[in-house]
Design a protein around this motif. Structure first.
Motif, PDB file in Angstrom:
ATOM      1  N   LEU A 104      -0.869 -15.877 -35.977  1.00  0.00           N
ATOM      2  CA  LEU A 104      -0.056 -14.720 -35.616  1.00  0.00           C
ATOM      3  C   LEU A 104       0.082 -14.579 -34.106  1.00  0.00           C
ATOM      4  CD1 LEU A 104       1.392 -12.146 -36.710  1.00  0.00           C
ATOM      5  CD2 LEU A 104      -0.806 -10.981 -36.529  1.00  0.00           C
ATOM      6  N   PHE A 105      -1.004 -14.789 -33.364  1.00  0.00           N
ATOM      7  CA  PHE A 105      -0.994 -14.602 -31.914  1.00  0.00           C
ATOM      8  C   PHE A 105      -0.606 -15.863 -31.138  1.00  0.00           C
ATOM      9  CE2 PHE A 105      -3.229 -10.736 -32.924  1.00  0.00           C
ATOM     10  CZ  PHE A 105      -2.889  -9.870 -31.896  1.00  0.00           C
ATOM     11  N   ALA A 106      -0.671 -17.030 -31.755  1.00  0.00           N
ATOM     12  CA  ALA A 106      -0.428 -18.298 -31.052  1.00  0.00           C
ATOM     13  C   ALA A 106       0.901 -18.347 -30.293  1.00  0.00           C
ATOM     14  CB  ALA A 106      -0.545 -19.471 -32.014  1.00  0.00           C
ATOM     15  N   PRO A 107       2.022 -17.913 -30.869  1.00  0.00           N
ATOM     16  CA  PRO A 107       3.283 -18.002 -30.124  1.00  0.00           C
ATOM     17  C   PRO A 107       3.312 -17.147 -28.848  1.00  0.00           C
ATOM     18  CG  PRO A 107       3.698 -17.609 -32.448  1.00  0.00           C
ATOM     19  CD  PRO A 107       2.228 -17.436 -32.234  1.00  0.00           C
ATOM     20  N   TYR A 108       2.475 -16.142 -28.775  1.00  0.00           N
ATOM     21  CA  TYR A 108       2.478 -15.235 -27.632  1.00  0.00           C
ATOM     22  C   TYR A 108       1.494 -15.645 -26.539  1.00  0.00           C
ATOM     23  CZ  TYR A 108       5.055 -12.208 -30.777  1.00  0.00           C
ATOM     24  OH  TYR A 108       5.990 -11.701 -31.624  1.00  0.00           O
ATOM     25  N   CYS A 109       0.526 -16.488 -26.864  1.00  0.00           N
ATOM     26  CA  CYS A 109      -0.575 -16.777 -25.937  1.00  0.00           C
ATOM     27  C   CYS A 109      -0.821 -18.267 -25.757  1.00  0.00           C
ATOM     28  CB  CYS A 109      -1.858 -16.108 -26.428  1.00  0.00           C
ATOM     29  SG  CYS A 109      -1.726 -14.334 -26.575  1.00  0.00           S
ATOM     30  N   GLN A 110       0.201 -19.086 -25.845  1.00  0.00           N
ATOM     31  CA  GLN A 110       0.063 -20.528 -25.706  1.00  0.00           C
ATOM     32  C   GLN A 110      -1.046 -21.071 -26.605  1.00  0.00           C
ATOM     33  OE1 GLN A 110      -0.192 -18.652 -22.573  1.00  0.00           O
ATOM     34  NE2 GLN A 110       2.017 -18.622 -22.494  1.00  0.00           N
ATOM     35  N   GLY A 111      -1.178 -20.496 -27.781  1.00  0.00           N
ATOM     36  CA  GLY A 111      -2.247 -20.875 -28.699  1.00  0.00           C
ATOM     37  C   GLY A 111      -2.134 -22.285 -29.224  1.00  0.00           C
ATOM     38  N   ALA A 112      -0.929 -22.815 -29.281  1.00  0.00           N
ATOM     39  CA  ALA A 112      -0.771 -24.185 -29.751  1.00  0.00           C
ATOM     40  C   ALA A 112      -1.364 -25.168 -28.747  1.00  0.00           C
ATOM     41  CB  ALA A 112       0.707 -24.485 -29.988  1.00  0.00           C
ATOM     42  N   ALA A 113      -1.343 -24.819 -27.473  1.00  0.00           N
ATOM     43  CA  ALA A 113      -1.874 -25.704 -26.432  1.00  0.00           C
ATOM     44  C   ALA A 113      -3.399 -25.769 -26.471  1.00  0.00           C
ATOM     45  CB  ALA A 113      -1.394 -25.242 -25.062  1.00  0.00           C
ATOM     46  N   ASP A 114      -4.043 -24.650 -26.771  1.00  0.00           N
ATOM     47  CA  ASP A 114      -5.506 -24.615 -26.803  1.00  0.00           C
ATOM     48  C   ASP A 114      -5.967 -23.619 -27.862  1.00  0.00           C
ATOM     49  OD1 ASP A 114      -8.207 -24.719 -26.334  1.00  0.00           O
ATOM     50  OD2 ASP A 114      -8.063 -24.299 -24.192  1.00  0.00           O
ATOM     51  N   PRO A 115      -5.963 -24.030 -29.136  1.00  0.00           N
ATOM     52  CA  PRO A 115      -6.328 -23.109 -30.216  1.00  0.00           C
ATOM     53  C   PRO A 115      -7.759 -22.589 -30.106  1.00  0.00           C
ATOM     54  CG  PRO A 115      -5.766 -25.282 -31.101  1.00  0.00           C
ATOM     55  CD  PRO A 115      -5.540 -25.329 -29.631  1.00  0.00           C
ATOM     56  N   LEU A 116      -8.669 -23.376 -29.547  1.00  0.00           N
ATOM     57  CA  LEU A 116     -10.047 -22.919 -29.404  1.00  0.00           C
ATOM     58  C   LEU A 116     -10.129 -21.765 -28.400  1.00  0.00           C
ATOM     59  CD1 LEU A 116     -12.955 -23.239 -30.241  1.00  0.00           C
ATOM     60  CD2 LEU A 116     -13.223 -24.982 -28.475  1.00  0.00           C
ATOM     61  N   ALA A 117      -9.388 -21.857 -27.297  1.00  0.00           N
ATOM     62  CA  ALA A 117      -9.368 -20.763 -26.312  1.00  0.00           C
ATOM     63  C   ALA A 117      -8.775 -19.502 -26.932  1.00  0.00           C
ATOM     64  CB  ALA A 117      -8.581 -21.170 -25.068  1.00  0.00           C
ATOM     65  N   LEU A 118      -7.745 -19.678 -27.747  1.00  0.00           N
ATOM     66  CA  LEU A 118      -7.146 -18.528 -28.427  1.00  0.00           C
ATOM     67  C   LEU A 118      -8.149 -17.897 -29.383  1.00  0.00           C
ATOM     68  CD1 LEU A 118      -4.830 -16.648 -29.118  1.00  0.00           C
ATOM     69  CD2 LEU A 118      -3.959 -18.400 -30.671  1.00  0.00           C
ATOM     70  N   GLU A 119      -8.869 -18.703 -30.120  1.00  0.00           N
ATOM     71  CA  GLU A 119      -9.867 -18.172 -31.048  1.00  0.00           C
ATOM     72  C   GLU A 119     -10.957 -17.404 -30.293  1.00  0.00           C
ATOM     73  OE1 GLU A 119     -12.904 -19.787 -34.448  1.00  0.00           O
ATOM     74  OE2 GLU A 119     -10.985 -20.820 -34.199  1.00  0.00           O
ATOM     75  N   ARG A 120     -11.439 -17.958 -29.182  1.00  0.00           N
ATOM     76  CA  ARG A 120     -12.447 -17.251 -28.375  1.00  0.00           C
ATOM     77  C   ARG A 120     -11.871 -15.946 -27.807  1.00  0.00           C
ATOM     78  NH1 ARG A 120     -13.545 -22.538 -26.222  1.00  0.00           N
ATOM     79  NH2 ARG A 120     -12.396 -21.909 -24.368  1.00  0.00           N
ATOM     80  N   GLY A 121     -10.602 -15.986 -27.397  1.00  0.00           N
ATOM     81  CA  GLY A 121      -9.956 -14.776 -26.905  1.00  0.00           C
ATOM     82  C   GLY A 121      -9.854 -13.700 -27.971  1.00  0.00           C
ATOM     83  N   LEU A 122      -9.530 -14.104 -29.189  1.00  0.00           N
ATOM     84  CA  LEU A 122      -9.449 -13.142 -30.291  1.00  0.00           C
ATOM     85  C   LEU A 122     -10.817 -12.558 -30.621  1.00  0.00           C
ATOM     86  CD1 LEU A 122      -6.851 -15.008 -32.499  1.00  0.00           C
ATOM     87  CD2 LEU A 122      -6.571 -12.712 -31.519  1.00  0.00           C
TER      88      LEU A 122
END
Length: 127
Positions: free
Chosen positions: A8-26
């Motif tokens: 859900l948040f990946a398109p807004y936070c460059q989540g495709a580039a670094d999914p692990l960073a997005l997960e830690r951010g969440l």
């Protein structure tokens, strides 16, 4: 962390580039607070605390309170504001990348301070 939430948040936070960073951010987003240090020029640091109540979706508003402490301040200075949850998440991810994730004294990105103090919107400036 839920894969659906990451998606859900990946398109807004460059989540495709670094999914692990997005997960830690969440994960940090779910915690609701952080403590940081703002470097001062020519020397020193100003401690701050950030607390928030996020929205459940990227475009829903997050309620945020910033508390700034320091020498010469009798009481912490408080700022209350709201912004889209995805923007808060993006800044939290930058804070983690600056060392906040490892327990180091970290600052929020310059874009946050420009948005807060000067009202500058980096996303609008890039358009």
């Amino acid at each position: 962390m839920s894969a659906a939430l990451v998606a859900l948040f990946a398109p807004y936070c460059q989540g495709a580039a670094d999914p692990l960073a997005l997960e830690r951010g969440l994960q940090l987003l779910a915690q609701g607070s952080l403590q940081g240090q703002r470097p001062l020029k020519p020397a020193g640091q100003r401690p701050f605390g950030l607390q928030w109540q996020p929205g459940v979706a990227p475009l829903e508003p997050a309620q945020v309170q910033l508390s700034v402490e320091g020498v010469g301040l009798e009481q912490p200075v408080l700022y209350s504001f709201e912004l889209p949850t995805h923007r808060l998440l993006h800044w939290l991810m930058a804070w983690q990348a600056a060392g906040g994730a490892s327990g180091q004294s970290a600052d929020l990105p310059e874009a946050f301070w420009q948005w807060l103090i000067l009202g500058l919107d980096a996303q609008a400036l890039q358009a």
